[in-house]
Write an enzyme that holds these catalytic residues in place. Sequence first.
Site, short mmCIF file in Angstrom:
data_model
loop_
_atom_site.label_atom_id
_atom_site.label_comp_id
_atom_site.label_asym_id
_atom_site.label_seq_id
_atom_site.Cartn_x
_atom_site.Cartn_y
_atom_site.Cartn_z
N HIS A 242 0.79 -1.24 0.00
CA HIS A 242 0.00 0.00 0.00
C HIS A 242 0.82 1.30 0.00
O HIS A 242 0.74 2.12 -0.92
CB HIS A 242 -0.91 0.04 1.23
CG HIS A 242 -1.77 -1.16 1.40
ND1 HIS A 242 -2.92 -1.37 0.68
CD2 HIS A 242 -1.66 -2.24 2.23
CE1 HIS A 242 -3.48 -2.51 1.05
NE2 HIS A 242 -2.73 -3.05 1.99
C1 BDR Z 1 -2.87 0.65 5.44
O1 BDR Z 1 -3.06 0.12 6.75
C2 BDR Z 1 -1.84 -0.28 7.31
O2 BDR Z 1 -1.98 -1.54 7.91
C3 BDR Z 1 -0.82 -0.24 6.20
O3 BDR Z 1 0.45 0.14 6.70
C4 BDR Z 1 -1.37 0.78 5.25
O4 BDR Z 1 -0.98 2.09 5.61
C5 BDR Z 1 -3.56 -0.25 4.44
O5 BDR Z 1 -4.92 -0.30 4.71
#
Ligand code: BDR
Length: 312
Positions: A242
């Site tokens: 992400h």
């Molecule tokens: C986001 O949530 C976190 O767990 C990850 O680092 C990312 O920023 C994805 O939904």
Amino acid sequence: MSRPIIIDTDPGQDDAIGILLALASPEELDLLGIVAVAGNVPLDLTERNARALCELAGKPETKVFQGCSRPLVRPLVTAEHVHGKTGLDGSNLPEPTMQLQPQHGVDWIIETLLEADDDSVTLCLFAPQTNIGMAFSKAPEVLPKVKEIVFMGGGFFEGGNITPAAEFNVYVDPHAAHRVVHCGRPVTMLSLDVTHQALMQRNWLNQIKELNSPVGDAAYGMLSFYERHDLEKYGNSGGPLHDPTVIAYLLRPDLFEGKKANVDIEIQSELTMGMTVVDWWGVTDRPANVNVLRNIDADGFFQLILERLARL
Ligand code: BDR
Ligand code: CA
């Protein structure tokens, strides 16, 4: 001239790759500092992880601050089930020796923005947006200094990943996200609609391993740990990566497609708390306040990360 940025983060293995990508790109990005926030794991771990990553990258001179330890209104929700107990499980990084900056991260953000030129600093948000929401409330006079806010969070067409309606970062601090999308400055959103197209493949992970460097080894170890949860959850051939999409967007906007649309954040209903409601088809007359990205050239994205990590 390189673009001044601040990274706000809760590392997190995917945050880690975003931080390393920025640290590997000094020609394009002038990283003014990193501010940790509570999110994936509590604040004492996220700030420690941010320092450990700067040391891993050979950049211990990077300024790392500690921001807020809990969301603006709601109780903290963490994600050890995804990231492990430390937030960076799988990386095997040593305890960092570089010092945390003494100033509170929110005060540093305010001070830094107040000293900056108008329309000059880009805020890169990889986490619940508590620190920025707090800074904008405490000192709204910083707003003209912000060039753009680029955040990873939300999801509309893909739904949520922590509840059926909400993505983790926005769910954890929906009130902060609400302030950010309505702040009046340019905002770009990299949601699950984009990141669910950026799936790590074994072949790419092997190439990371073959970098044969401390960065390559740590990245391979942490990403192998991190993807196990998503592989089980989505049943895909690879887990989504992400947060690095935020930095990739700054480096290579041509890898992304989207359009401006109205985005609002649900802050009332428990059922849909933290939902990012996107008026993609323009069915309301609400203003188009967010640049909503929807597609990514995944091959170009993973190639960019590989090339840049090889520089560290
Ligand atoms: C986001 O949530 C976190 O767990 C990850 O680092 C990312 O920023 C994805 O939904
Ligand atoms: Ca994150």
